[in-house]
Design an enzyme around this catalytic site. Structure first.
Site, mmCIF file in Angstrom:
data_model
loop_
_atom_site.group_PDB
_atom_site.id
_atom_site.type_symbol
_atom_site.label_atom_id
_atom_site.label_comp_id
_atom_site.label_asym_id
_atom_site.label_seq_id
_atom_site.Cartn_x
_atom_site.Cartn_y
_atom_site.Cartn_z
ATOM 1 N N CYS A 145 6.794 -1.119 6.588
ATOM 2 C CA CYS A 145 6.371 0.124 5.935
ATOM 3 C C CYS A 145 7.484 0.595 5.009
ATOM 4 O O CYS A 145 8.657 0.565 5.393
ATOM 5 C CB CYS A 145 6.090 1.178 7.012
ATOM 6 S SG CYS A 145 5.557 2.766 6.358
ATOM 7 N N LEU A 146 7.091 1.042 3.822
ATOM 8 C CA LEU A 146 8.097 1.552 2.877
ATOM 9 C C LEU A 146 8.798 2.797 3.421
ATOM 10 O O LEU A 146 9.883 3.136 2.963
ATOM 11 C CB LEU A 146 7.446 1.864 1.529
ATOM 12 C CG LEU A 146 6.911 0.653 0.750
ATOM 13 C CD1 LEU A 146 6.146 1.127 -0.482
ATOM 14 C CD2 LEU A 146 8.043 -0.291 0.361
ATOM 15 N N HIS B 247 -1.578 6.527 7.923
ATOM 16 C CA HIS B 247 -0.646 7.480 7.293
ATOM 17 C C HIS B 247 -1.333 8.815 6.995
ATOM 18 O O HIS B 247 -0.683 9.865 7.019
ATOM 19 C CB HIS B 247 -0.101 6.912 5.978
ATOM 20 C CG HIS B 247 1.063 5.980 6.148
ATOM 21 N ND1 HIS B 247 2.222 6.345 6.787
ATOM 22 C CD2 HIS B 247 1.254 4.702 5.733
ATOM 23 C CE1 HIS B 247 3.080 5.329 6.758
ATOM 24 N NE2 HIS B 247 2.521 4.310 6.134
ATOM 25 N N GLN C 71 3.123 9.666 2.057
ATOM 26 C CA GLN C 71 4.440 9.016 1.919
ATOM 27 C C GLN C 71 5.229 9.546 0.721
ATOM 28 O O GLN C 71 6.427 9.267 0.602
ATOM 29 C CB GLN C 71 4.289 7.503 1.810
ATOM 30 C CG GLN C 71 3.826 6.856 3.114
ATOM 31 C CD GLN C 71 3.702 5.357 2.958
ATOM 32 O OE1 GLN C 71 2.686 4.861 2.495
ATOM 33 N NE2 GLN C 71 4.750 4.626 3.305
ATOM 34 N N HIS D 179 -3.305 0.352 8.416
ATOM 35 C CA HIS D 179 -1.945 0.905 8.296
ATOM 36 C C HIS D 179 -1.938 2.096 7.327
ATOM 37 O O HIS D 179 -1.372 3.157 7.633
ATOM 38 C CB HIS D 179 -0.999 -0.206 7.813
ATOM 39 C CG HIS D 179 0.401 0.226 7.569
ATOM 40 N ND1 HIS D 179 1.465 -0.239 8.308
ATOM 41 C CD2 HIS D 179 0.929 1.097 6.676
ATOM 42 C CE1 HIS D 179 2.578 0.331 7.875
ATOM 43 N NE2 HIS D 179 2.274 1.148 6.880
ATOM 44 N N GLU D 180 -2.574 1.916 6.159
ATOM 45 C CA GLU D 180 -2.559 3.003 5.161
ATOM 46 C C GLU D 180 -3.393 4.191 5.620
ATOM 47 O O GLU D 180 -2.985 5.341 5.448
ATOM 48 C CB GLU D 180 -3.043 2.498 3.798
ATOM 49 C CG GLU D 180 -2.151 1.462 3.150
ATOM 50 C CD GLU D 180 -0.672 1.833 3.138
ATOM 51 O OE1 GLU D 180 -0.343 3.026 2.947
ATOM 52 O OE2 GLU D 180 0.164 0.936 3.327
ATOM 53 N N GLY E 34 0.845 -1.180 0.000
ATOM 54 C CA GLY E 34 0.000 0.000 0.000
ATOM 55 C C GLY E 34 0.879 1.227 0.000
ATOM 56 O O GLY E 34 2.103 1.129 0.228
#
Ligand code: ZN
Length: 190
Positions: free
Chosen positions: A101-102, A147, A53, A143-144, A48
């Site tokens: 996480c990226l 953000h 981000q 999670h997304e 995601g």
């Protein structure tokens, strides 16, 4: 276009993203942003990606899991674009699952997530969307959405001792976690 994914410590990740004007969803600006998010997420093998981000403070995130090499145990989720999404928890239960996480390179850590949620928002055409997500996939959506409120999974960790590099996670915890994932999928269906 592949965009730069900002990393933990970058203030852009801590911004509370602004709602998108629904009348603007079909604009070139928003459509290009969605395309860039998809291209950037796929290039990085993410499950995601949220607009915050890539340092764009708008409430847009995307999710896709398709035999993901970063998360081989995650059930598949078809590409989902969410604009102005809201989450409603449908149970008091929580599952304690590893996330990555990226924007937090090379790490995994355990976080409590609600395993039955409803998501309401808009898709990239500006249509209303409303669906229920369960189990491991529900955690991926939470999670997304976090953000978009300036939250990173590490903020949600009650016990920082589960923080682990991906290599050490693979060596010591992945086998056990795969069994937990299987039991979550059996119980919740995804
Ligand atoms: Zn993330």
């Amino acid at each position: 276009m592949i965009r730069k994914i900002v990393q933990i410590g970058n203030p852009a990740l801590r911004q509370i993203a602004n709602p998108v004007d629904v009348k603007q969803i079909q604009s070139d600006e928003i459509q290009t942003l969605v395309d860039d998010l998809i291209e950037t997420m796929r290039h990085a093998n993410g499950a995601g990606l949220a607009a915050t981000q890539i340092a764009v403070p708008l409430r847009i995130c995307i999710i896709e899991v398709n035999k993901n090499p970063r998360y081989p145990y995650k059930p598949d989720i078809p590409l989902t674009v969410l604009i102005n999404p809201k989450v409603t928890f449908l149970t008091e239960e929580r599952v304690n699952v590893y996330e990555g996480c990226l924007s937090v390179p090379n790490m995994r850590g355990r976080v409590d997530r609600c395993p039955e949620i409803q998501i309401d928002g808009y898709d990239r055409e500006g249509n209303d969307v409303s669906f229920i997500s369960k189990g491991i996939s529900a955690g991926t959506f939470q999670h997304e959405l976090d953000h978009l409120d300036g939250l990173i999974y590490t903020d949600r960790m009650k016990d920082a001792s589960s923080l682990s590099t991906i290599d050490e996670f693979s060596s010591y915890f992945e086998e056990e976690f795969k069994k937990q994932v299987i039991s979550i999928v059996e119980r919740y269906g995804s």
